[in-house]
Design an enzyme around this catalytic site. Structure first.
Site, PDB file in Angstrom:
ATOM      1  N   THR A  13      40.709  41.639  45.750  1.00 30.82           N
ATOM      2  CA  THR A  13      42.122  41.515  45.464  1.00 30.82           C
ATOM      3  C   THR A  13      42.678  42.882  45.061  1.00 30.82           C
ATOM      4  O   THR A  13      41.920  43.780  44.657  1.00 30.82           O
ATOM      5  CB  THR A  13      42.364  40.477  44.348  1.00 30.82           C
ATOM      6  OG1 THR A  13      43.767  40.187  44.264  1.00 30.82           O
ATOM      7  CG2 THR A  13      41.866  40.978  43.008  1.00 30.82           C
ATOM      8  N   GLU A  14      43.978  43.064  45.204  1.00 35.54           N
ATOM      9  CA  GLU A  14      44.652  44.313  44.818  1.00 35.54           C
ATOM     10  C   GLU A  14      44.104  45.522  45.554  1.00 35.54           C
ATOM     11  O   GLU A  14      43.903  46.585  44.961  1.00 35.54           O
ATOM     12  CB  GLU A  14      44.562  44.528  43.293  1.00 35.54           C
ATOM     13  CG  GLU A  14      45.197  43.430  42.460  1.00 35.54           C
ATOM     14  CD  GLU A  14      46.699  43.269  42.716  1.00 35.54           C
ATOM     15  OE1 GLU A  14      47.369  44.291  42.961  1.00 35.54           O
ATOM     16  OE2 GLU A  14      47.189  42.127  42.672  1.00 35.54           O
ATOM     17  N   LYS A  17      46.249  44.404  50.936  1.00 36.68           N
ATOM     18  CA  LYS A  17      46.380  43.535  52.122  1.00 36.68           C
ATOM     19  C   LYS A  17      47.828  43.396  52.548  1.00 36.68           C
ATOM     20  O   LYS A  17      48.141  43.472  53.736  1.00 36.68           O
ATOM     21  CB  LYS A  17      45.798  42.152  51.861  1.00 36.68           C
ATOM     22  CG  LYS A  17      44.297  42.066  51.780  1.00 36.68           C
ATOM     23  CD  LYS A  17      43.800  40.639  51.775  1.00 36.68           C
ATOM     24  CE  LYS A  17      44.498  39.738  50.784  1.00 36.68           C
ATOM     25  NZ  LYS A  17      44.350  40.183  49.378  1.00 36.68           N
ATOM     26  N   THR A  18      48.709  43.168  51.581  1.00 36.24           N
ATOM     27  CA  THR A  18      50.126  43.003  51.918  1.00 36.24           C
ATOM     28  C   THR A  18      50.700  44.300  52.469  1.00 36.24           C
ATOM     29  O   THR A  18      51.439  44.299  53.460  1.00 36.24           O
ATOM     30  CB  THR A  18      50.924  42.560  50.685  1.00 36.24           C
ATOM     31  OG1 THR A  18      50.380  41.328  50.185  1.00 36.24           O
ATOM     32  CG2 THR A  18      52.390  42.351  51.044  1.00 36.24           C
ATOM     33  N   LYS A  39      52.050  34.154  54.859  1.00 33.60           N
ATOM     34  CA  LYS A  39      51.219  34.246  53.651  1.00 33.60           C
ATOM     35  C   LYS A  39      50.978  32.796  53.254  1.00 33.60           C
ATOM     36  O   LYS A  39      51.699  32.237  52.423  1.00 33.60           O
ATOM     37  CB  LYS A  39      51.965  35.021  52.556  1.00 33.60           C
ATOM     38  CG  LYS A  39      51.235  35.090  51.218  1.00 33.60           C
ATOM     39  CD  LYS A  39      50.173  36.137  51.200  1.00 33.60           C
ATOM     40  CE  LYS A  39      49.564  36.279  49.808  1.00 33.60           C
ATOM     41  NZ  LYS A  39      48.487  37.277  49.781  1.00 33.60           N
ATOM     42  N   SER A  43      49.720  32.772  45.077  1.00 31.84           N
ATOM     43  CA  SER A  43      49.677  32.460  43.649  1.00 31.84           C
ATOM     44  C   SER A  43      50.482  33.520  42.908  1.00 31.84           C
ATOM     45  O   SER A  43      50.226  34.708  43.068  1.00 31.84           O
ATOM     46  CB  SER A  43      48.232  32.451  43.138  1.00 31.84           C
ATOM     47  OG  SER A  43      47.479  31.443  43.757  1.00 31.84           O
ATOM     48  N   ASP A  56      54.624  39.232  47.443  1.00 25.73           N
ATOM     49  CA  ASP A  56      53.953  39.568  48.700  1.00 25.73           C
ATOM     50  C   ASP A  56      54.676  38.924  49.885  1.00 25.73           C
ATOM     51  O   ASP A  56      54.891  39.569  50.921  1.00 25.73           O
ATOM     52  CB  ASP A  56      52.498  39.096  48.676  1.00 25.73           C
ATOM     53  CG  ASP A  56      51.639  39.895  47.714  1.00 25.73           C
ATOM     54  OD1 ASP A  56      52.117  40.929  47.205  1.00 25.73           O
ATOM     55  OD2 ASP A  56      50.492  39.484  47.468  1.00 25.73           O
ATOM     56  N   GLU A 117      48.273  36.795  56.452  1.00 28.46           N
ATOM     57  CA  GLU A 117      47.597  37.481  55.344  1.00 28.46           C
ATOM     58  C   GLU A 117      46.831  36.481  54.490  1.00 28.46           C
ATOM     59  O   GLU A 117      47.381  35.465  54.054  1.00 28.46           O
ATOM     60  CB  GLU A 117      48.604  38.228  54.469  1.00 28.46           C
ATOM     61  CG  GLU A 117      47.918  39.041  53.378  1.00 28.46           C
ATOM     62  CD  GLU A 117      48.861  39.515  52.290  1.00 28.46           C
ATOM     63  OE1 GLU A 117      48.368  39.759  51.170  1.00 28.46           O
ATOM     64  OE2 GLU A 117      50.063  39.631  52.553  1.00 28.46           O
TER      65      GLU A 117
END
Length: 233
Positions: A13-14, A17-18, A39, A43, A56, A117
């Site tokens: 994560t982080e 990807k976006t 997407k 969350s 995102d 995504e």
């Protein structure tokens, strides 16, 4: 004819990807393709103008040239910025992969290419028995892997590439995203990954303080990616 499609997975994560998904959307648009984005699971959402918004998903909307209805772009949106299966359980939501597949099928009739995504890493749980790898399999589309360039990325990238292959999915390419501007020997890390990942390196995105996805698109080889997607199709 259905649209081309790809699933954007990440090593963690982080890791961007976006950002990379938006850059791909800009790149596809430059080739004249009508590009849409999904997407499917998000969350972390806030109510604005009477609707739940996820940062995102909003960024993907801004980069896409084909706007999808919110419930098609993101069939499942939870308020808390936590693991999706926990967020969904807290809100009484069942993360139904079949619903996402149906939304993707509809989206594919509206655009030339659909960028889907993922959420978190490649194997984020969705419920007691399914994870995002199962979602990628159900969509049955090639995968683009985003590697966040930081200490530890080599193992994360190779394990993820192995997991993608073990599911019978095509790794269409990978992107090195310089998330840590202070990483030591990034070029050597990238060279190691090039030797070990059996898919083309689609680009190295430098650390951009402005996080300008259009500028990031300048560093991506979307032509090679499109050739791979056409061959898969």
């Amino acid at each position: 004819m259905s649209a081309l499609s790809l699933f954007v997975a990440g090593t963690d994560t982080e890791i961007g990807k976006t950002f990379v998904s938006c850059a791909l959307l800009h790149g596809f648009a430059r080739t004249g393709l009508r590009a849409a984005a999904m997407k499917p699971i998000a969350s972390g959402a806030v109510m604005r103008d009477g609707m739940l918004h996820n940062e995102d998903a909003d960024q993907l909307d801004a980069a896409a040239t084909v706007a999808l209805p919110p419930d098609m772009r993101t069939p499942f949106m939870m308020r808390e910025p936590i693991a999706p299966h926990i967020a969904a359980a807290r809100e009484g939501i069942a993360l139904d992969i079949g619903r996402i597949v149906d939304a993707h099928r509809e989206a594919s009739t509206l655009a030339d290419i659909v960028v889907v995504e993922g959420v978190g890493g490649f194997r984020v749980p969705l419920d007691e028995t399914h994870d995002t790898a199962d979602l990628a399999v159900a969509l049955n589309v090639p995968v683009v892997l985003v590697v966040g360039m930081r200490l530890g990325c080599i193992s994360h990238a190779l394990l993820t590439a192995e997991a993608i292959a073990s599911r019978g999915l095509t790794l269409a390419g990978w992107v090195a995203n310089r998330v840590d501007p202070n990483m030591l020997y990034p070029d050597e890390n990238i060279a190691t990954l090039k030797q070990r990942i059996a898919a083309p390196l689609l680009g190295v995105i430098p650390h951009l303080t402005s996080r300008d996805a259009a500028r990031a698109a300048d560093h991506l080889d979307v032509r090679t990616l499109l050739d791979t997607l056409h061959l898969k199709d």
